[in-house]
Write a protein that holds these residues in place. Structure first.
Motif, mmCIF file in Angstrom:
data_model
loop_
_atom_site.group_PDB
_atom_site.id
_atom_site.type_symbol
_atom_site.label_atom_id
_atom_site.label_comp_id
_atom_site.label_asym_id
_atom_site.label_seq_id
_atom_site.Cartn_x
_atom_site.Cartn_y
_atom_site.Cartn_z
ATOM 1 N N ASN A 115 93.477 53.986 70.337
ATOM 2 C CA ASN A 115 92.723 53.345 69.251
ATOM 3 C C ASN A 115 91.632 52.424 69.774
ATOM 4 N N GLY A 116 91.710 52.085 71.067
ATOM 5 C CA GLY A 116 90.678 51.262 71.689
ATOM 6 C C GLY A 116 90.756 49.783 71.377
ATOM 7 N N ASN A 117 91.916 49.311 70.907
ATOM 8 C CA ASN A 117 92.053 47.890 70.563
ATOM 9 C C ASN A 117 92.857 47.094 71.575
ATOM 10 N N PHE A 118 93.376 47.792 72.599
ATOM 11 C CA PHE A 118 94.229 47.120 73.579
ATOM 12 C C PHE A 118 93.836 47.527 75.000
ATOM 13 N N ILE A 119 94.202 46.669 75.956
ATOM 14 C CA ILE A 119 94.137 47.049 77.369
ATOM 15 C C ILE A 119 95.562 47.057 77.913
ATOM 16 N N PRO A 120 95.870 47.952 78.847
ATOM 17 C CA PRO A 120 97.199 47.955 79.466
ATOM 18 C C PRO A 120 97.208 47.047 80.693
ATOM 19 N N VAL A 121 98.228 46.228 80.807
ATOM 20 C CA VAL A 121 98.372 45.335 81.958
ATOM 21 C C VAL A 121 99.791 45.488 82.495
ATOM 22 N N ARG A 122 99.906 45.585 83.803
ATOM 23 C CA ARG A 122 101.229 45.692 84.411
ATOM 24 C C ARG A 122 101.880 44.315 84.482
ATOM 25 N N LEU A 123 103.169 44.270 84.171
ATOM 26 C CA LEU A 123 103.935 43.038 84.314
ATOM 27 C C LEU A 123 104.589 43.009 85.689
ATOM 28 N N LYS A 124 104.781 41.829 86.224
ATOM 29 C CA LYS A 124 105.398 41.681 87.535
ATOM 30 C C LYS A 124 106.816 42.251 87.490
ATOM 31 N N SER A 125 107.120 43.096 88.477
ATOM 32 C CA SER A 125 108.429 43.745 88.525
ATOM 33 C C SER A 125 108.677 44.210 89.955
ATOM 34 N N GLU A 126 109.830 44.867 90.160
ATOM 35 C CA GLU A 126 110.146 45.388 91.482
ATOM 36 C C GLU A 126 109.112 46.439 91.881
ATOM 37 N N ALA A 127 108.986 46.660 93.188
ATOM 38 C CA ALA A 127 107.920 47.520 93.716
ATOM 39 C C ALA A 127 107.896 48.904 93.076
ATOM 40 N N ASN A 128 109.066 49.505 92.858
ATOM 41 C CA ASN A 128 109.120 50.875 92.330
ATOM 42 C C ASN A 128 109.366 50.927 90.825
ATOM 43 N N MET A 129 109.232 49.786 90.167
ATOM 44 C CA MET A 129 109.415 49.738 88.724
ATOM 45 C C MET A 129 108.077 49.402 88.071
ATOM 46 N N TYR A 130 107.711 50.149 87.061
ATOM 47 C CA TYR A 130 106.421 49.932 86.401
ATOM 48 C C TYR A 130 106.637 49.586 84.936
ATOM 49 N N VAL A 131 106.102 48.420 84.574
ATOM 50 C CA VAL A 131 106.175 47.953 83.187
ATOM 51 C C VAL A 131 104.758 47.644 82.737
ATOM 52 N N TYR A 132 104.278 48.358 81.747
ATOM 53 C CA TYR A 132 102.939 48.141 81.208
ATOM 54 C C TYR A 132 103.055 47.569 79.792
ATOM 55 N N LYS A 133 102.220 46.563 79.528
ATOM 56 C CA LYS A 133 102.204 45.933 78.204
ATOM 57 C C LYS A 133 100.790 45.992 77.624
ATOM 58 N N LEU A 134 100.716 46.156 76.309
ATOM 59 C CA LEU A 134 99.431 46.169 75.616
ATOM 60 C C LEU A 134 98.985 44.746 75.296
ATOM 61 N N PHE A 135 97.737 44.438 75.630
ATOM 62 C CA PHE A 135 97.145 43.143 75.287
ATOM 63 C C PHE A 135 95.902 43.384 74.439
ATOM 64 N N LYS A 136 95.761 42.606 73.399
ATOM 65 C CA LYS A 136 94.669 42.768 72.454
ATOM 66 C C LYS A 136 93.324 42.558 73.138
ATOM 67 N N ILE A 137 92.371 43.450 72.855
ATOM 68 C CA ILE A 137 91.010 43.272 73.345
ATOM 69 C C ILE A 137 90.344 42.168 72.535
ATOM 70 N N GLN A 138 89.738 41.212 73.233
ATOM 71 C CA GLN A 138 89.119 40.076 72.574
ATOM 72 C C GLN A 138 87.810 40.480 71.874
ATOM 73 N N ALA A 139 87.463 39.726 70.841
ATOM 74 C CA ALA A 139 86.273 40.027 70.039
ATOM 75 C C ALA A 139 84.996 40.011 70.882
ATOM 76 N N LYS A 140 84.946 39.127 71.885
ATOM 77 C CA LYS A 140 83.744 38.986 72.706
ATOM 78 C C LYS A 140 83.729 39.907 73.927
ATOM 79 N N THR A 141 84.758 40.732 74.070
ATOM 80 C CA THR A 141 84.836 41.626 75.222
ATOM 81 C C THR A 141 83.723 42.668 75.180
ATOM 82 N N ASP A 142 83.218 43.009 76.363
ATOM 83 C CA ASP A 142 82.175 44.028 76.501
ATOM 84 C C ASP A 142 82.613 45.303 75.756
ATOM 85 N N THR A 143 81.749 45.816 74.886
ATOM 86 C CA THR A 143 82.092 47.009 74.102
ATOM 87 C C THR A 143 82.307 48.235 74.984
#
Length: 297
Positions: A115-143
């Motif tokens: 939908n283009g409203n979020f960016i994925p960011v990895r959360l700190k975790s063990e080396a072989n574990m991947y946790v991605y969370k959605l964070f809202k794109i800010q209004a002033k962010t580059d289109t």
């Protein structure tokens, strides 16, 4: 909210849990004192249950770590976001969290990302574990960030939906005249690179994919082939200057557009030994990771 504020919020929640525990125990204690038929051992047991309940809530809050980068900072410029996003592999297996930290399916995660409203960011975790969370794109962010993520999310969602399906029927002849079909490839792991001559990212990864072929040269059960849009004559001239260690099949534009419905290049496929699509990947980095896993199955 920056990392400092997130840490402060976590500490506040922990303090709240401690307060709720004390409050719950006090209320239980008052109730139990007024209930003379409840034994002292039963009072201790109920207090212990209350403590365990509050501890469970507190532990759940700390299940995942903080973001490995400040989600606001990487949105300040397209370059900052682009450098960080290169390390995000949406094709891999990962734990997916929505913007409220609720676990969701990978499919739902990619759908929201498209939908283009979020960016994925990895959360700190063990080396072989991947946790991605959605964070809202800010209004002033580059289109440009929003537009690029929209395309990345769409491609990742489409690729994920293809995994587990049978690869479309094919009967190809490569530049050396060898016939390749679904049936002839049964019992082998097939690595397919889809590309064309004027695709800069496709050509840029030639040295890396050639090295990958060399790495698996002793694995007779792994076959590397490529589908190219261009004619045999164009490819022979081009490959004389830019060698590719995959077998090359020409004139695949219609097949890639209609049968595979590709709109992004390069695209890599890994087919398992039953001819099913195991992975659909956007670049060499994700291909290398996925093939290492598939080759051990």
């Amino acid at each position: 909210m920056n990392l400092l504020n997130l840490q402060n919020l976590r500490e506040t929640l922990c303090e709240l849990c401690a307060y709720l525990h004390v409050f719950a125990v006090k209320k239980l204690s008052l109730f139990l004192r007024s209930n003379t038929i409840v034994s002292e051992s039963m009072q201790k047991f109920i207090s212990l249950i209350a403590l365990l309940f509050i501890f469970t809530i507190s532990t759940a809050q700390n299940k995942f770590g903080n973001p490995e980068v400040d989600p606001l900072q990487i949105q300040k410029t397209y370059d900052q976001w682009s450098v960080y996003n290169k390390g995000i592999m949406l094709s891999r297996d990962f734990t997916a969290l929505d913007s409220s930290s609720k676990e969701i399916s990978k499919e739902a995660f990619l759908d929201q990302l498209a939908n283009g409203n979020f960016i994925p960011v990895r959360l700190k975790s063990e080396a072989n574990m991947y946790v991605y969370k959605l964070f809202k794109i800010q209004a002033k962010t580059d289109t440009s960030i929003k537009a690029t993520i929209n395309q990345i999310g769409f491609d990742a969602y489409k690729n994920d939906k293809m995994e587990g399906m049978a690869f479309p029927k094919f009967s190809f002849k490569d530049l050396d005249g060898n016939l390749v079909t679904n049936e002839s490839m049964k019992g082998k792991i097939i690595v397919i690179k889809c590309w064309y001559i004027h695709c800069t990212p496709c050509i840029r990864e030639f040295p890396q994919v050639n090295k990958l072929v060399e790495e698996y040269k002793d694995r007779k059960d792994i076959v590397f082939m490529s589908l190219a849009e261009d004619s045999a004559e164009q490819l022979k001239t081009f490959l004389a200057r830019k060698p590719l260690s995959y077998s090359v099949i020409p004139d695949m534009k219609v097949y890639m557009n209609e049968s595979l419905q590709l709109n992004s290049f390069p695209t890599h496929f890994i087919l398992n030994k039953e001819g099913m699509i195991s992975k659909v990947l956007p670049n060499f980095e994700s291909l290398e990771v996925a093939l290492a896993k598939e080759s051990k199955l």
